[in-house]
Design an enzyme around this catalytic site. Sequence first.
Site, short mmCIF file in Angstrom:
data_model
loop_
_atom_site.label_atom_id
_atom_site.label_comp_id
_atom_site.label_asym_id
_atom_site.label_seq_id
_atom_site.Cartn_x
_atom_site.Cartn_y
_atom_site.Cartn_z
N ARG A 1 87.49 59.60 48.72
CA ARG A 1 86.94 60.68 49.20
C ARG A 1 87.64 62.06 49.05
NH1 ARG A 1 88.32 56.82 53.45
NH2 ARG A 1 86.61 55.79 54.41
N LYS B 1 90.69 57.99 56.62
CA LYS B 1 90.44 58.40 57.94
C LYS B 1 91.38 57.85 58.96
CE LYS B 1 85.47 58.74 57.38
NZ LYS B 1 84.11 58.53 57.42
N ARG C 1 82.09 58.80 44.50
CA ARG C 1 82.33 57.56 45.34
C ARG C 1 81.45 56.56 45.41
NH1 ARG C 1 85.91 55.95 49.72
NH2 ARG C 1 85.00 55.33 51.56
N TYR D 1 75.67 48.80 49.64
CA TYR D 1 75.80 49.07 48.06
C TYR D 1 74.90 47.56 47.44
CZ TYR D 1 79.02 52.94 48.68
OH TYR D 1 79.44 54.03 48.93
#
Length: 295
Positions: free
Chosen positions: A158, A182, A256, A288
């Site tokens: 990220r 995160k 990403r 994905y």
Amino acid sequence: MAQREDQRLPAPLADGLEDFLEALRVEAGLARSTLRSYRSDLQRCLGWLAARGLHRFADLAPEDVVDYLASRREGGAAEATVAHDLTALRMLCAHLLAERRLERDPCALIRAPFLRRALPHALDVREVEALLAAPGGEGWQDVRDRALLEVLYACGARVSEAVALRTDDLEPALRVLRLTGKGSKTRLVPCGERARAALQAWIQGPRSHLPGAGRRAEVFLTRSGAPLDRTNAWRRVKAAALRAGLAVRVTPHTLRHSFATHLIEGGADMRSVQEMLGHASIQTTEVYTHVDRDQ
């Protein structure tokens, strides 16, 4: 500022909110930005409810929640925003139930809005190669930008993780990077030869000559020696995309997405991709598979 806003709420609501946010901070280890988001969403909701006469959580009814969500829609909020509001309320109510401040969950029978899941855009390999090659000069900024782009793509980082990368997060012998994502969770991701070479060229080259570089732990710095922030990193990616002549909109997150998509296309298993991306849930990573199927 936040404290003054809490004081506008009836004391039982303000106390319950603060107790919930403290539990998120201590037990869940959420990032400060995430906590600020929950605080803002819930203060808006509780303020709306208090203005309509609700002063205790025990009086909160499903109809109150439905009316609040309807008011958000009438105010122009997108369905994704309404869904986020409902999620925040559900988490708060679950906490209040566990603390026995509620006897029943007023959100239990309320369905979340149906959201169309937008498939992330990914560059193809040719476009990625053009983007990575865009900062082709030997000036300090080109050397830095090549390293930044490599970290974003080759490691699936990220943008917040890339700009927070520290020199002691590099493990050349193990060929991995330590990324902090995160909730301050760290993970090790493989760092290929090309990305490692780009990082070494930057750290051992132009970076070492920037003002105060020896006192800075961050890998990516500006000309003045200050840490590169997210906004400037986004601008450098955009500038590289323009130089590469890419017609599509490119952001740090595009790299990403491209990283994950290319791994899936290459036969990587979903759990490995989940770990490399730092996703808490496998469901987040599963998007994905839809990208790969569509292609």
